[in-house]
Write a protein that holds these residues in place. Structure first.
Motif, short mmCIF file in Angstrom:
data_model
loop_
_atom_site.label_atom_id
_atom_site.label_comp_id
_atom_site.label_asym_id
_atom_site.label_seq_id
_atom_site.Cartn_x
_atom_site.Cartn_y
_atom_site.Cartn_z
N MET A 112 0.85 -1.19 0.00
CA MET A 112 0.00 0.00 0.00
C MET A 112 0.89 1.24 0.00
O MET A 112 1.96 1.24 0.59
CB MET A 112 -0.91 0.02 1.23
CG MET A 112 -1.88 -1.16 1.35
SD MET A 112 -3.17 -1.16 0.13
CE MET A 112 -4.34 -0.03 0.81
N ALA A 113 0.43 2.27 -0.68
CA ALA A 113 1.14 3.54 -0.73
C ALA A 113 0.15 4.67 -0.53
O ALA A 113 -0.96 4.63 -1.07
CB ALA A 113 1.85 3.69 -2.07
N LYS A 114 0.56 5.66 0.23
CA LYS A 114 -0.31 6.81 0.49
C LYS A 114 -0.03 7.91 -0.51
O LYS A 114 1.13 8.19 -0.85
CB LYS A 114 -0.11 7.33 1.91
CG LYS A 114 -0.67 6.40 2.94
CD LYS A 114 -0.58 6.99 4.32
CE LYS A 114 -1.17 6.01 5.30
NZ LYS A 114 -0.49 5.97 6.54
N PHE A 173 -17.94 9.80 -2.76
CA PHE A 173 -16.63 9.31 -3.18
C PHE A 173 -15.82 8.88 -1.95
O PHE A 173 -15.24 7.80 -1.91
CB PHE A 173 -15.90 10.41 -3.96
CG PHE A 173 -14.57 10.00 -4.51
CD1 PHE A 173 -14.47 9.30 -5.69
CD2 PHE A 173 -13.40 10.33 -3.84
CE1 PHE A 173 -13.24 8.92 -6.21
CE2 PHE A 173 -12.15 9.96 -4.33
CZ PHE A 173 -12.08 9.25 -5.53
N ALA A 174 -15.82 9.72 -0.92
CA ALA A 174 -15.09 9.38 0.32
C ALA A 174 -15.69 8.14 0.97
O ALA A 174 -14.94 7.27 1.43
CB ALA A 174 -15.12 10.57 1.29
N ASP A 175 -17.02 8.01 0.98
CA ASP A 175 -17.66 6.84 1.58
C ASP A 175 -17.28 5.56 0.82
O ASP A 175 -17.03 4.52 1.44
CB ASP A 175 -19.18 6.99 1.59
CG ASP A 175 -19.66 8.01 2.61
OD1 ASP A 175 -18.88 8.35 3.54
OD2 ASP A 175 -20.81 8.48 2.48
N GLY A 203 -11.46 0.57 2.09
CA GLY A 203 -10.27 0.65 2.94
C GLY A 203 -9.18 1.54 2.37
O GLY A 203 -8.06 1.54 2.87
N GLU A 204 -9.50 2.35 1.33
CA GLU A 204 -8.50 3.20 0.69
C GLU A 204 -8.52 4.64 1.20
O GLU A 204 -7.66 5.43 0.84
CB GLU A 204 -8.70 3.19 -0.83
CG GLU A 204 -8.50 1.83 -1.44
CD GLU A 204 -8.89 1.77 -2.90
OE1 GLU A 204 -8.07 1.33 -3.71
OE2 GLU A 204 -10.04 2.15 -3.23
N PHE A 205 -9.49 5.00 2.01
CA PHE A 205 -9.63 6.36 2.52
C PHE A 205 -8.78 6.53 3.77
O PHE A 205 -8.80 5.69 4.66
CB PHE A 205 -11.09 6.66 2.83
CG PHE A 205 -11.34 8.04 3.36
CD1 PHE A 205 -11.52 9.10 2.51
CD2 PHE A 205 -11.40 8.27 4.73
CE1 PHE A 205 -11.76 10.38 3.00
CE2 PHE A 205 -11.64 9.55 5.23
CZ PHE A 205 -11.81 10.59 4.36
N VAL A 252 -3.51 3.25 -1.34
CA VAL A 252 -3.90 2.35 -2.43
C VAL A 252 -2.78 1.37 -2.75
O VAL A 252 -1.64 1.55 -2.34
CB VAL A 252 -4.29 3.15 -3.69
CG1 VAL A 252 -5.54 3.98 -3.43
CG2 VAL A 252 -3.16 4.07 -4.13
N ASP A 253 -3.11 0.35 -3.52
CA ASP A 253 -2.16 -0.70 -3.89
C ASP A 253 -1.14 -0.27 -4.93
O ASP A 253 -0.07 -0.87 -5.02
CB ASP A 253 -2.90 -1.93 -4.41
CG ASP A 253 -3.61 -2.69 -3.31
OD1 ASP A 253 -3.12 -2.66 -2.16
OD2 ASP A 253 -4.66 -3.28 -3.58
N SER A 254 -1.49 0.74 -5.75
CA SER A 254 -0.59 1.09 -6.85
C SER A 254 -0.79 2.53 -7.29
O SER A 254 -1.82 3.15 -7.02
CB SER A 254 -0.84 0.17 -8.05
OG SER A 254 -2.12 0.43 -8.61
#
Length: 135
Positions: free
Chosen positions: A1-3, A40-42, A48-50, A93-95
C-alpha cells in the motif's frame, strides 16, 4: 500500500478555468457537488483506501521566515500560479495506477448544470523514507 495526497486545485484567475466558478453555481449544484465528494469518500472508506480529507477555506496567506523580526506575509493562499488549493484527500492504495484512477474519478465531480468540472488534482506520493546521498 502507498499513500497519496490529492490536492484539489481551482484555477485562478477565472480566464484559465475550464468550468464555471463555484460562486456562480446554484445552491442545488453546490449540494450535488458536496454530495458527490462525500459519496466518493464513503466508497473509499468501504474499500479501505480512505485515510482523511478536508475542505479548505479560500482565505489564507503565505508566510516565510525573514530572519529577525516580523516574517514577510503575502496575499494568498495562492501559489505563484494563482491556483486556489480548495481541499485535499489522502488515500492509501495498492498502486500508482489505482491512485491515478481515483484522482480521475474525483476530478469529474459535478459543477454547473451537473456537468463534470474536470478540476485539476495534484497527486503526490507520501515520502516513505528520507532521501539519502551516495558518495
Amino acid at each position: 500500500m502507498a499513500k497519496y495526497l490529492m490536492l484539489k486545485h481551482y484555477r485562478m484567475p477565472e480566464q484559465y478555468m475550464d468550468y464555471t466558478p463555484m460562486d456562480q453555481w446554484s445552491p442545488e449544484e453546490v449540494d450535488a457537488h458536496v454530495a458527490y465528494m462525500n459519496a466518493f469518500a464513503d466508497k473509499l472508506k468501504d474499500s479501505g483506501e480512505f485515510v482523511d480529507s478536508q475542505a479548505l477555506s479560500p482565505e489564507g496567506t503565505f508566510v516565510q521566515s525573514g530572519g529577525p523580526g516580523k516574517p514577510p506575509v503575502t496575499d494568498g493562499p495562492f501559489p505563484e500560479t494563482k491556483d486556489l488549493i480548495a481541499g485535499w484527500m489522502v488515500i492509501d492504495v495498492d498502486s500508482y495506477d489505482r491512485a491515478l484512477e481515483l484522482a480521475g474519478e474525483l476530478s469529474a465531480a459535478p459543477g454547473k448544470g451537473g456537468q463534470p468540472i474536470n478540476e485539476w488534482l495534484e497527486l503526490r506520493p507520501f515520502l516513505d523514507h528520507a532521501p539519502s546521498v551516495d558518495e
